[in-house]
Write an enzyme that holds these catalytic residues in place. Structure first.
Site, PDB file in Angstrom:
ATOM      1  CG  LEU A  57      -0.802  11.081  18.627  1.00 35.18           C
ATOM      2  CD1 LEU A  57      -1.189  12.548  18.633  1.00 35.18           C
ATOM      3  CD2 LEU A  57      -2.023  10.210  18.823  1.00 35.18           C
TER       4      LEU A  57
ATOM      5  CB  ALA B 204      -0.715   5.382  17.879  1.00 31.71           C
ATOM      6  CD  GLU B 205      -3.497   8.384  11.604  1.00 28.27           C
ATOM      7  OE1 GLU B 205      -4.207   8.466  10.603  1.00 28.27           O
ATOM      8  OE2 GLU B 205      -3.374   9.288  12.441  1.00 28.27           O
ATOM      9  CB  THR B 206       2.274   3.810  11.483  1.00 29.83           C
ATOM     10  OG1 THR B 206       2.618   5.153  11.111  1.00 29.83           O
ATOM     11  CG2 THR B 206       2.941   2.832  10.546  1.00 29.83           C
TER      12      THR B 206
ATOM     13  CB  SER C 203      -3.559   3.122   9.348  1.00 25.47           C
ATOM     14  OG  SER C 203      -4.069   4.287   9.950  1.00 25.47           O
TER      15      SER C 203
END
Length: 196
Positions: A114, A117-119, A122
């Site tokens: 996660l 993925a978020e890096t 974003s």
């Protein structure tokens, strides 16, 4: 700055050429002695030159240095060994080592999936708005398909929806053999700076 002893593996440099039309991310990995120290619970206080070096160490091309917020890149991104390989609005790719990012059974931690993925999602959202408006993540989810116990994980982020208010991306994590480890989806909201 010297990195703490807990982080012992640097991702191997990817020598493959980036996709046509992509911003080539330097395949630089930190040289010995140039890694960054992180202390839990303490925000890193980096000089301008140390911040610039951390951005290069994580593969961020210089043309994006001014778009990524006051810390430049998340200290968590650097701690986890995430290195960007391609950066465009249409496709973002980064790698992350399994070593140092495992859970107690020796598997790549689900939270590490996660974070990768978020890096990616974003920063892809920031590129979509050209760094001109703030974006914030409002939802993220992931399905884990298989485990990884060693090697390098690659995250590939592609847009599902590039709107004026909401941006949604799919991020697929794969192992070195190209097998899918997890699939994540993130939605970011574009904020109106006049309402802050």
């Amino acid at each position: 700055m010297v990195m703490n002893d807990a982080h012992t593996e640097t991702p191997a440099a990817d020598t493959s050429a980036p996709a046509a039309g992509s911003a080539a991310c330097p395949a630089t990995t930190p040289a010995a002695g140039t890694r960054h120290a992180f202390v839990p619970g303490v925000r890193p206080q980096l000089t301008a030159e140390e911040l610039r070096q951390m951005l290069f160490d994580t593969g961020i091309p210089e043309e994006f240095h001014g778009h990524l917020g006051k810390l430049g890149i998340s200290p968590l991104t650097a701690k986890m060994g995430i290195v960007f390989r391609e950066m465009t609005v249409e496709r973002m790719v980064a790698t992350m080592p399994v070593a140092g990012n495992e859970q107690n059974a020796g598997l790549l931690h689900g939270g590490a999936h996660l974070v990768l993925a978020e890096t990616l999602g974003s920063i892809a959202a920031v590129l979509h708005v050209g760094g001109k408006k703030p974006v914030v993540g409002i939802e993220i989810s992931a399905t884990h398909h298989r485990a990884a116990t060693e090697g390098i994980v690659t995250g590939t982020c592609t847009p599902i929806h590039l709107g004026g208010t909401l941006i949604t991306h799919e991020i697929v994590m794969t192992d070195e053999e190209g097998k899918r480890l997890s699939t994540a989806k993130i939605t970011n909201m574009i904020l109106d700076p006049s309402r802050r």
